[in-house]
Design an enzyme around this catalytic site. Structure first.
Site, PDB file in Angstrom:
ATOM      1  N   ASN A 189      -7.060   2.043  10.794  1.00 49.05           N
ATOM      2  CA  ASN A 189      -5.320   2.378  10.559  1.00 49.05           C
ATOM      3  C   ASN A 189      -5.179   2.501  12.437  1.00 49.05           C
ATOM      4  O   ASN A 189      -6.269   3.706  13.376  1.00 49.05           O
ATOM      5  CB  ASN A 189      -4.735   3.677  10.618  1.00 49.05           C
ATOM      6  CG  ASN A 189      -4.579   4.439   9.061  1.00 49.05           C
ATOM      7  OD1 ASN A 189      -5.253   2.556   8.271  1.00 49.05           O
ATOM      8  ND2 ASN A 189      -3.908   5.208   9.090  1.00 49.05           N
ATOM      9  N   HIS A 234      -2.423  10.842   1.359  1.00 47.03           N
ATOM     10  CA  HIS A 234      -1.819  10.732   2.907  1.00 47.03           C
ATOM     11  C   HIS A 234      -1.020  12.106   2.908  1.00 47.03           C
ATOM     12  O   HIS A 234       0.374  12.632   2.653  1.00 47.03           O
ATOM     13  CB  HIS A 234      -0.992   9.904   2.391  1.00 47.03           C
ATOM     14  CG  HIS A 234      -0.661   8.888   4.268  1.00 47.03           C
ATOM     15  ND1 HIS A 234      -0.842   7.609   3.985  1.00 47.03           N
ATOM     16  CD2 HIS A 234      -0.409   9.932   4.597  1.00 47.03           C
ATOM     17  CE1 HIS A 234       0.154   6.939   4.466  1.00 47.03           C
ATOM     18  NE2 HIS A 234      -0.003   8.188   5.876  1.00 47.03           N
ATOM     19  N   GLU A 273      -6.437   8.411   7.320  1.00 51.98           N
ATOM     20  CA  GLU A 273      -6.516   9.532   8.399  1.00 51.98           C
ATOM     21  C   GLU A 273      -7.158  11.156   8.197  1.00 51.98           C
ATOM     22  O   GLU A 273      -6.616  12.176   8.876  1.00 51.98           O
ATOM     23  CB  GLU A 273      -5.114   9.735   9.267  1.00 51.98           C
ATOM     24  CG  GLU A 273      -4.732   7.965   9.525  1.00 51.98           C
ATOM     25  CD  GLU A 273      -3.680   8.135  10.480  1.00 51.98           C
ATOM     26  OE1 GLU A 273      -3.297   8.814   9.896  1.00 51.98           O
ATOM     27  OE2 GLU A 273      -3.507   6.823  10.621  1.00 51.98           O
ATOM     28  N   GLU A 307      -3.140   0.402   8.367  1.00 54.52           N
ATOM     29  CA  GLU A 307      -1.841   0.593   9.041  1.00 54.52           C
ATOM     30  C   GLU A 307      -1.767   0.043  10.789  1.00 54.52           C
ATOM     31  O   GLU A 307      -2.940  -0.705  11.256  1.00 54.52           O
ATOM     32  CB  GLU A 307      -1.801   1.967   9.862  1.00 54.52           C
ATOM     33  CG  GLU A 307      -1.530   2.945   8.088  1.00 54.52           C
ATOM     34  CD  GLU A 307      -0.965   3.936   8.621  1.00 54.52           C
ATOM     35  OE1 GLU A 307      -0.385   4.195   9.663  1.00 54.52           O
ATOM     36  OE2 GLU A 307      -1.335   5.157   7.362  1.00 54.52           O
ATOM     37  N   ARG A 337       0.626  -0.940  -0.247  1.00 55.66           N
ATOM     38  CA  ARG A 337       0.486   0.423   0.241  1.00 55.66           C
ATOM     39  C   ARG A 337       0.699   1.380  -0.137  1.00 55.66           C
ATOM     40  O   ARG A 337       1.707   1.237   1.017  1.00 55.66           O
ATOM     41  CB  ARG A 337      -1.091   0.142   1.548  1.00 55.66           C
ATOM     42  CG  ARG A 337      -1.585   1.031   1.798  1.00 55.66           C
ATOM     43  CD  ARG A 337      -2.883   1.062   2.833  1.00 55.66           C
ATOM     44  NE  ARG A 337      -3.424   2.703   3.204  1.00 55.66           N
ATOM     45  CZ  ARG A 337      -3.329   3.665   3.532  1.00 55.66           C
ATOM     46  NH1 ARG A 337      -2.437   2.538   5.124  1.00 55.66           N
ATOM     47  NH2 ARG A 337      -3.500   4.626   3.945  1.00 55.66           N
ATOM     48  N   TYR A 356      -3.285   0.998  16.239  1.00 52.69           N
ATOM     49  CA  TYR A 356      -2.587   1.384  17.023  1.00 52.69           C
ATOM     50  C   TYR A 356      -2.064   1.099  18.542  1.00 52.69           C
ATOM     51  O   TYR A 356      -1.219   0.181  18.744  1.00 52.69           O
ATOM     52  CB  TYR A 356      -1.570   2.882  16.849  1.00 52.69           C
ATOM     53  CG  TYR A 356      -1.056   2.662  15.412  1.00 52.69           C
ATOM     54  CD1 TYR A 356       0.548   1.897  14.736  1.00 52.69           C
ATOM     55  CD2 TYR A 356      -1.011   3.519  14.248  1.00 52.69           C
ATOM     56  CE1 TYR A 356       1.081   2.523  13.497  1.00 52.69           C
ATOM     57  CE2 TYR A 356      -0.923   4.060  12.662  1.00 52.69           C
ATOM     58  CZ  TYR A 356       0.352   3.482  12.939  1.00 52.69           C
ATOM     59  OH  TYR A 356       0.455   3.856  10.901  1.00 52.69           O
TER      60      TYR A 356
END
Length: 451
Positions: A297, A117, A162, A355, A73, A299
């Site tokens: 995404n 992005h 995002e 992500e 990606r 984390y």
């Protein structure tokens, strides 16, 4: 184990790796402008060279093949293909992505393209940027250019990465490009235009790319995780995950409800009422386009919660000495389990982790290797929790590790290393980390070593 057709990949972003910001006709972006402003970026770092991927892409594709990636990606730099953001295209910029896509296919790696992005063309920013009512049309025209050029070969597409960051952190908090601190009314206008741009881009992609291509987008998944496995705590965590609790754009539903459900969330409409732009039914129809997967995404956990007396989420403090990454993010592997479950239950689409990864204090050891056991442990735990969601019936589409390469980490400069591949930014030497070899084994085993 993961599904047979599970997508195993890694991800990058153009401004973070490409460099060559003033070569072959590329125009400036808002990030090129921000990094030149004193005090904005750690140690005054810039993305002018970054990982020099623009010149070293052949080497990087070879590394992807060595790691065993099934998919990659990457984002298109909007000002590289349209130096003014609109108008005449830049053939040299388009040709770069042509070569990259063909090389990926030759290596047996699926190309997955992110259209935006964060590197917004500076020329369009000066014409109003996301505040301009023309911005959705600008984005659709840019999408059409890229889709016509690459649409016959690209396996998957994401519109925005995002939006909570490039609107919330870029236009509301001012820490990211373009570095503004706008009032809530202006922020909501920009957010609405961003969503309209997404909808128009999806329509444009459907018209120009191959019929079997997957289309989605990649917002942050702000996941609240329960402190215990009790039904009450889980319900409180899910409710908090899909609630709007403050005026910042760091939430899920203001962004995802219009995209997936065709409406803005009621609590957001009530909270933002004095500041809302005009929103029409036609706008919502345009935003609400059919998508093939739910990209996230993720984390860490937004916060750890338990159910209070009224059932609402109450924050639970992390224990002393809790695990954290080099970027001071809490380590909560269960965020992938609850994130996948909560978002699938609400939006009813297969889940793709677009992500996931962590920053570690990595360096080249005396033996020439880069030993990152913390990353291996982190990824294994998170993938295990993602697999758990799949075992319980959540359809899992894929996983893109962040990131392929150590890179320019936005306002944090080069102080953080997220890559499977170590980059010596002085020499541009690439070194596979231990985690890259582990990930190769994981892909070959279809995740059996994690689940």
């Amino acid at each position: 184990m993961f599904p047979e057709n599970f997508i195993w990949g890694a991800a990058t972003a153009a401004y973070q790796i490409e460099g060559a910001v003033a070569e072959d006709g590329r125009g400036p972006s808002v990030w090129d402008d921000l990094v030149r402003q004193p005090g904005r970026i750690w140690e005054g770092h810039t993305g002018e060279t970054a990982c020099d991927h623009y010149h070293r892409w052949r080497e990087d594709v070879a590394l992807m093949k060595e790691i065993g990636l099934r998919a990659y990606r990457f984002s298109i730099a909007w000002p590289r293909v349209l130096p003014e953001g609109a108008g005449a295209p830049n053939e040299k910029g388009l040709a770069f992505y042509d070569r990259l896509v063909d090389a990926l296919l030759d290596a047996g790696i699926q190309p997955w393209v992110t259209l935006f992005h964060w590197d917004y063309p500076l020329a369009l920013y000066r014409r109003g940027g996301w505040l301009s009512p023309d911005s959705p049309s600008w984005f659709a025209d840019y999408t059409a250019l890229v889709a016509r050029r690459l649409g016959d070969r690209v396996a998957g597409w994401f519109t925005h990465n995002e939006p909570q960051c490039f609107i919330g952190v870029g236009l509301q908090e001012g820490r990211h490009a373009p570095g503004l601190k706008l009032g809530l009314s202006d922020v909501l206008v920009a957010a609405h235009h961003t969503l309209l741009a997404h909808g128009r881009a999806v329509q444009t992609l459907r018209a120009h790319v191959r019929k079997d291509a997957k289309i989605g987008w990649a917002p942050i998944g702000h996941v609240h995780v329960p402190a215990t496995g009790s039904a009450a705590d889980i319900a409180a965590a899910k409710r908090a995950t899909f609630s709007i609790e403050n005026d910042f754009m760091k939430n899920n539903t203001w962004w995802s409800d219009p995209v997936y459900l065709g409406r803005y969330p009621e609590d957001g409409l009530a909270r933002f009422a004095p500041h809302l732009p005009k929103i029409t039914d036609a706008d919502l129809r345009e935003i609400h386009q059919p998508l093939d997967l739910c990209g996230l995404n993720i984390y860490t956990a937004e916060r750890l919660v338990r159910a209070g007396p009224d059932g609402r989420a109450v924050t639970v403090a992390e224990p002393p000495g809790f695990a954290m990454t080099h970027m001071r993010g809490t380590v909560h592997p269960e965020a992938l389990y609850y994130g996948a479950k909560f978002f699938h239950e609400r939006y009813r689409l297969p889940i793709c982790i677009t992500e996931n990864g962590l920053s570690c204090a990595d360096w080249v050891a005396r033996d020439g290797g880069v030993h990152d056991p913390n990353r291996i442990d982190f990824l294994s735990r998170y993938l295990g929790e993602f697999a758990r969601a799949g075992h319980e019936g959540v359809p899992l589409a894929g996983y893109f590790q962040w990131s392929l390469l150590d890179n320019f980490e936005w306002a944090q400069g080069y102080q953080h290393r997220f890559g499977l591949v170590h980059v010596d930014f002085a020499t541009q030497k690439r070194t596979l980390k231990d985690s890259a070899r582990w990930y190769r084994e994981t892909i070959a085993a279809n995740g059996a070593n994690c689940a």
